[in-house]
Scaffold this motif. Structure first.
Motif, PDB file in Angstrom:
ATOM      1  N   UNK A 161     -47.362   2.796 -67.624  1.00 10.45           N
ATOM      2  CA  UNK A 161     -47.857   2.527 -66.274  1.00 10.45           C
ATOM      3  C   UNK A 161     -46.759   2.146 -65.301  1.00 10.45           C
ATOM      4  N   UNK A 162     -45.545   2.040 -65.780  1.00 13.59           N
ATOM      5  CA  UNK A 162     -44.427   1.702 -64.907  1.00 13.59           C
ATOM      6  C   UNK A 162     -43.607   2.966 -64.642  1.00 13.59           C
ATOM      7  N   UNK A 163     -42.412   2.786 -64.116  1.00 11.16           N
ATOM      8  CA  UNK A 163     -41.546   3.936 -63.887  1.00 11.16           C
ATOM      9  C   UNK A 163     -41.144   4.548 -65.218  1.00 11.16           C
ATOM     10  N   UNK A 164     -41.207   5.869 -65.267  1.00  9.68           N
ATOM     11  CA  UNK A 164     -40.854   6.577 -66.489  1.00  9.68           C
ATOM     12  C   UNK A 164     -39.696   7.526 -66.258  1.00  9.68           C
ATOM     13  N   UNK A 165     -39.569   8.462 -67.149  1.00 10.82           N
ATOM     14  CA  UNK A 165     -38.456   9.403 -67.101  1.00 10.82           C
ATOM     15  C   UNK A 165     -38.689  10.475 -66.048  1.00 10.82           C
ATOM     16  N   UNK A 166     -37.634  10.860 -65.345  1.00 18.38           N
ATOM     17  CA  UNK A 166     -37.724  11.965 -64.390  1.00 18.38           C
ATOM     18  C   UNK A 166     -37.842  13.309 -65.103  1.00 18.38           C
ATOM     19  N   UNK A 182     -31.510  19.188 -62.898  1.00 17.97           N
ATOM     20  CA  UNK A 182     -32.817  19.342 -62.264  1.00 17.97           C
ATOM     21  C   UNK A 182     -33.610  18.038 -62.321  1.00 17.97           C
ATOM     22  N   UNK A 183     -33.479  17.294 -63.424  1.00 18.01           N
ATOM     23  CA  UNK A 183     -34.179  16.013 -63.555  1.00 18.01           C
ATOM     24  C   UNK A 183     -33.669  15.000 -62.536  1.00 18.01           C
ATOM     25  N   UNK A 207     -35.542  12.499 -56.776  1.00 17.82           N
ATOM     26  CA  UNK A 207     -35.460  12.170 -55.358  1.00 17.82           C
ATOM     27  C   UNK A 207     -36.679  12.647 -54.574  1.00 17.82           C
ATOM     28  N   UNK A 208     -37.376  13.661 -55.070  1.00 20.87           N
ATOM     29  CA  UNK A 208     -38.529  14.182 -54.338  1.00 20.87           C
ATOM     30  C   UNK A 208     -39.848  13.790 -54.986  1.00 20.87           C
ATOM     31  N   UNK A 209     -39.802  13.440 -56.263  1.00 17.37           N
ATOM     32  CA  UNK A 209     -41.000  13.075 -57.004  1.00 17.37           C
ATOM     33  C   UNK A 209     -40.533  12.224 -58.176  1.00 17.37           C
ATOM     34  N   UNK A 210     -40.481  10.925 -57.964  1.00 15.63           N
ATOM     35  CA  UNK A 210     -39.808  10.023 -58.903  1.00 15.63           C
ATOM     36  C   UNK A 210     -40.139  10.295 -60.361  1.00 15.63           C
ATOM     37  N   UNK A 211     -41.375  10.692 -60.611  1.00 14.95           N
ATOM     38  CA  UNK A 211     -41.794  11.026 -61.962  1.00 14.95           C
ATOM     39  C   UNK A 211     -43.147  11.704 -61.852  1.00 14.95           C
ATOM     40  N   UNK A 212     -43.607  12.267 -62.945  1.00 17.13           N
ATOM     41  CA  UNK A 212     -44.912  12.888 -62.942  1.00 17.13           C
ATOM     42  C   UNK A 212     -46.017  11.872 -63.164  1.00 17.13           C
ATOM     43  N   UNK A 213     -47.200  12.371 -63.412  1.00 17.73           N
ATOM     44  CA  UNK A 213     -48.363  11.542 -63.706  1.00 17.73           C
ATOM     45  C   UNK A 213     -48.409  11.351 -65.223  1.00 17.73           C
TER      46      UNK A 213
END
Length: 493
Positions: free
Chosen positions: A161-166, A355-356, A361-367
């Motif tokens: 639920x926190x920041x994950x991998x790009x 690419x990651x 920068x445009x989408x910190x991570x997915x869902x």
């Protein structure tokens, strides 16, 4: 002069507290200079009586205005509009903008003519042509929902639920490695996988890393409009080569390579978009050899690998790539439903790493929760079962659609029955124009859409792409009926 009860309005049915409603209205009076700087506001008891509210409401309102910096409280004198507030300079707005619809910007910004507008379809009386999308009514929404709930109730779900991998969720990347190696003949590890929000993100990330201004990218004379727009956004130079019944003509690419420095080739090898033809084995090997010889990237958009009606799926170029030239892009959006933005970019580790970083920068991570859901959905076999189910349905729809079109509209259109995919590549008789057809069709509540997007090279080939998969049997009959009425009228013009 304070605008007393004649102007102040309260909505006692909404969730916003009365003191905030009052505060927001006073702020608006300050902004439009109805209340000038240094204006004294009525005492809390006086204003409460005037507005028929509790005195505590007014006290809370004044405290809020004080906290926000709109007023100041002077001991033994009262509450005043802050004297140091600058006057807000406002342009005159038209009626629509006054009521909240801002149509003009107060600053300059850059327009990109190469980016096509994506119109929304909303009129229930109209039938809208599409270029081949899945039928959302067939989506296994209950299965996906159950999987999602199961994922969300796991004991350690908080870790996701926190920041994950790009790069995307690790579980989905692991599952995709096994799935793509087994179904696409790839030979990849997790380090070769970047999860995206659909194929379009993969194309955009790739174009950002591969192309700069004036770099040359080769595409077909007919090509996927969104890909063209993405490359033009990068100010790349597009070189177009012919597409025939065997796909993009690689001999033309070779001749280009001998004259110019090619940076990339974009191909939809399985069912070329928009013509639906398949790139032949001979040309596949030729293209891979050219990429190695001339050091260009192959951007392989395999947007509908799963949908084949006459034969087994043909393995992608990426399955034969031993030199790291292919960037393989795909998604599950087509197979399940466009709303589930789950895609993947497969390439060398070096390219995926870069690419990651850009994706971050445009989408910190997915869902992460959705990605975990689809990891389970794929691993359990639910995705394959869904594909097998809808394949049978889409084949029946293809057969009915093509049969009716030939019987009812054969004098106006020509097309080959597609071996796969969700659309036909239909040519309008040269005696007629899509501009005329499009206008007449509207009288029969049929929206052809932007037919010009299929001829970026301005060949005047008179073809457009017509999807069939999203219509059920009854809707296919109705679609053909509206087309028939349209063409009968066009014929008599």
């Amino acid at each position: 002069m304070f605008p007393y009860k004649t102007s102040i309005q309260f909505d006692r049915t909404c969730n916003q507290a009365l003191y905030l409603q009052l505060a927001n209205q006073i702020i608006q009076y300050i902004k439009d200079q109805t209340l000038a700087p240094n204006t004294k506001l009525p005492g809390s008891r006086t204003l409460a009586e005037l507005l028929n509210v509790h005195r505590k409401t007014v006290v809370a309102c004044y405290e809020e205005l004080l906290l926000q910096g709109w007023v100041e409280s002077i001991p033994k004198k009262g509450t005043f509009v802050l004297g140091s507030l600058p006057i807000l300079h406002q342009q005159k707005l038209d009626d629509a903008e006054v009521f909240g619809v801002k149509t003009t910007a107060g600053f300059s910004f850059y327009n990109h003519a190469n980016l096509p507008e994506k119109p929304s379809k909303s009129d229930a009386d109209f039938m809208y042509l599409n270029d081949g999308i899945s039928d959302g009514r067939l989506t296994p929404i209950d299965d996906i929902a159950r999987t999602y709930r199961r994922v969300c109730t796991k004991k350690r779900i908080f870790e996701h639920l926190s920041y994950g991998s790009t790069y995307g969720n690790d579980s989905l990347r692991d599952v995709l490695v096994d799935y793509l190696n087994a179904t696409r003949g790839l030979h990849i590890t997790k380090e070769n996988v970047l999860i995206t929000r659909g194929s379009q993100m993969g194309i955009w990330l790739t174009s950002q890393l591969v192309l700069k201004k004036a770099d040359i990218i080769v595409v077909g004379t007919t090509n996927y409009e969104s890909a063209d727009s993405t490359f033009l956004y990068q100010k790349a130079t597009i070189e177009r080569v012919t597409v025939d019944e065997n796909g993009i003509i690689t001999d033309e690419i070779e001749r280009l390579c001998k004259r110019k420095q090619i940076k990339a080739v974009y191909v939809t090898t399985h069912h070329h978009h928009p013509t639906t033809v398949t790139l032949s084995a001979k040309r596949r090997i030729h293209l891979l050899n050219l990429a190695k010889q001339y050091n260009f990237a192959i951007i392989e958009d395999d947007y509908d690998y799963d949908f084949n009606y006459n034969h087994a799926p043909i393995l992608p170029l990426a399955s034969h790539d031993v030199n790291g030239n292919v960037i393989y892009i795909g998604s599950v959006c087509k197979a399940v439903a466009p709303v589930y933005r789950i895609g993947y970019l497969i390439a060398s580790k070096a390219f995926v790493d870069e690419a990651a970083k850009l994706r971050g920068f445009v989408d910190r991570q997915g869902d992460a929760l959705l990605e975990l859901t689809f990891a389970d959905f794929i691993k359990s076999g639910d995705l394959d079962r869904h594909i097998r189910k809808v394949m049978k349905i889409y084949k029946l729809r293809r057969d009915l659609f093509c049969k009716l079109f030939n019987e009812e509209l054969g004098a106006f259109f020509h097309f080959e029955i597609p071996k796969g995919g969700m659309a036909v590549w239909a040519k309008l008789n040269s005696n007629y124009s899509w501009a005329t057809v499009s206008e007449v069709a509207k009288t029969y509540h049929l929206d052809i859409g932007n037919w010009k997007r299929y001829d970026s090279a301005k060949l005047k080939h008179n073809y457009i792409r017509i999807g069939f998969a999203s219509y059920n049997e009854e809707e296919i009959y109705e679609l053909v009926n509206r087309f028939k009425k349209t063409m009968d009228e066009v014929k008599n013009l």
